[in-house]
Scaffold this active site. Structure first.
Site, PDB file in Angstrom:
ATOM      1  CB  SER A 365      -0.942  -0.278   1.455  1.00  0.00           C
ATOM      2  OG  SER A 365      -1.518   1.226   1.239  1.00  0.00           O
ATOM      3  NE  ARG A 366       3.159   2.048  -5.474  1.00  0.00           N
ATOM      4  CZ  ARG A 366       2.375   0.981  -6.893  1.00  0.00           C
ATOM      5  NH1 ARG A 366       1.343   1.747  -6.947  1.00  0.00           N
ATOM      6  NH2 ARG A 366       3.221   0.275  -7.370  1.00  0.00           N
ATOM      7  CB  VAL A 367      -1.767   5.715   1.936  1.00  0.00           C
ATOM      8  CG1 VAL A 367      -1.950   6.200   2.705  1.00  0.00           C
ATOM      9  CG2 VAL A 367      -2.478   5.717   0.661  1.00  0.00           C
TER      10      VAL A 367
END
Length: 503
Positions: A365-367
């Site tokens: 998850s790039r968040v």
């Protein structure tokens, strides 16, 4: 006839003649010169514009896609077999739009907002264009509010934030739809409106999904948009855009919405079919040149708006089906590059009984932890790395005859955490319960529990916490943190329960 009646009739006739107004209605029309496979080629309508709604005989609608010098290429949104060469086509002067609003919640509809559930006509509050420019950077805010899926493996290691686009990717029958259905069910107390868009699935599967949502009361906050396998490719094509427009309505109201596209592989196939029938030049794997733009203009509409623009959010969970686990093929790589991370489901893990079958190494998850509450950050900080290392070490340990103590401990911990992260379908878990059981595993307090008893321990421990120590879960839920005092109480409760637990 008396003279009086004659005079009266003449007066009325004279009045009608004087008051007569000549009304001229100007219509833009064209003629169908070719029709077949859901695509019509039209002569005339020189002033037609892209994505304009067209009206065929019998009230059948269409959309103009190809604007050429001598003809227009349009897709038919209905039964194209009723249309024949020579039929008159009218331009409406309107861009393709779909009904949106609160009245759609709880309904099963097609992409044209027509009911599929037999509950009478749908009455939308207003109409939104199906295609819309995505919110600009200046309108957006950083994704920082968690969207709780209720799935331990996702909320702890691959967190999803409101306004994020997280791809769910894997082979068929690996549990992709199960993840999104659990996520919808988990939004009961999260105040998130869900839109589930089914693209190219069998009607029986869609009916089964709707019945499960009804069984758990989830239709109270869900809209189901269905473009089934028996529907024309044109409906498959516009279905995700229609679902996105419905979600944008709630985002514009300052609310949080979640839209699920199940799945975009079939959407790409439908667009390829339409493009080839419209005689657009094919490219790689016979897809047209704008296949990347097809999905980027859809997924970029997911956003978290800033407070000045209402503070609403639209989260997107697109699904892509891979063939034999190949995530390097054309459509998967395109969508991976557009989204903010992916959850990769692996068939081998699924067949081993590890469900959800999430490959921790390939999922991201790039968040990241900005979409997690503090308590979850504390307990799950190293979990992803530990599990990835465990899976590598487990492969080598099969061939090793003698293992040192540290390696044995790491393997035991990995087995315990793998068992804890297993979760059945339709049983999403609240975040405070996730924190409590993950803390018990990550702190090493379950290392002495037999692996086949971990599931039993988890169920009984969470029940024990609800009855004997409800204040711990309540405090985690309210503060969203695991402070020193709460951690101390949780540790004491785990120790107490271990004394009561029969192995």
């Amino acid at each position: 006839m008396s003279q009086e009646i004659k005079t009266k009739l003449l007066k009325e006739l004279k009045k009608d003649l004087f008051e007569f107004e000549k009304k001229v209605k100007v219509e833009r029309v064209g003629t169908v010169i070719e029709i077949g496979d859901g695509v019509a080629h039209i002569n005339g309508l020189q002033d037609c514009f892209a994505s304009e709604m067209l009206e065929f005989p019998d009230g059948i609608q269409g959309v103009a896609l190809n604007l050429l010098e001598d003809r227009i290429g349009a897709i038919v949104l209905g039964d194209y077999e009723k249309i024949k060469e020579g039929d008159i086509v009218k331009g409406t002067g309107r861009i393709l739009e779909v009904g949106v609003g609160e009245n759609l919640i709880g309904r099963v509809i097609n992409p044209l907002c027509e009911p599929l559930d037999g509950k009478g006509p749908v009455k939308p509050s207003k109409y939104y264009p199906v295609e819309k420019i995505a919110p600009r950077v200046i309108l957006r805010e950083q994704v920082n509010t968690p969207l709780q899926t209720g799935i331990k493996a996702i909320d702890s290691m691959i967190p999803i934030g409101r306004g994020q686009r997280e791809l769910i990717i894997g082979d068929r029958q690996t549990g992709k739809t199960a993840i999104v259905i659990d996520t919808i069910i988990n939004q009961k107390e999260e105040n998130v409106i869900c839109i589930y868009v089914s693209i190219g699935q069998k009607e029986s599967k869609l009916a089964r999904i709707v019945s499960e949502l009804e069984r758990y009361g989830a239709m109270d906050w869900t809209i189901v948009v269905g473009a089934c396998s028996s529907d024309p490719a044109s409906l498959w094509y516009i279905a995700p855009y229609a679902g996105c427009a419905m979600g944008e309505y709630f985002m514009d109201q300052g609310k949080d919405a979640l839209v699920i596209y199940d799945d975009l592989s079939k959407h790409a196939w439908a667009y390829r079919q339409i493009s080839l029938l419209l005689r657009r030049p094919p490219g790689r794997e016979a897809y047209p040149g704008d296949i990347f733009y097809l999905h980027s203009r859809l997924l970029e509409r997911a956003a978290k708006l800033n407070k000045e623009h209402g503070g609403g959010s639209l989260t997107a969970l697109p699904i892509i089906e891979t063939q034999a686990g190949d995530i390097t093929s054309y459509i998967p790589t395109n969508v991976i590059s557009i989204t903010d991370g992916q959850i990769y489901l692996e068939p081998e893990l699924f067949y081993q009984g590890i469900r959800p079958a999430i490959n921790v190494g390939l999922s991201v998850s790039r968040v990241g932890s900005s979409a997690q509450i503090k308590a979850m950050k504390k307990v799950a900080g190293k979990l992803r790395l530990d599990l990835a290392q465990y899976r590598e070490m487990a492969a080598f340990a099969e061939f090793a005859s003698d293992l040192d103590e540290a390696t044995r401990k790491q393997l035991t911990r990995g087995k315990v955490m793998t068992e804890i992260l297993k979760q059945g379908q339709y049983v999403p878990m609240s975040v405070e319960k996730q924190v409590m059981i993950i803390y018990a595993g990550i702190s090493g307090m379950l290392d002495d529990i037999p692996i086949d008893k971990i599931k039993k321990f988890e169920d009984e421990f969470l029940r024990y916490m609800d009855t004997s120590h409800p204040e711990v879960g309540k405090r985690i839920k309210e503060t969203k943190d695991l402070d020193g005092e709460t951690e101390k109480r949780l540790t004491q409760a785990i120790t107490e329960f271990k004394g009561l637990f029969s192995k």
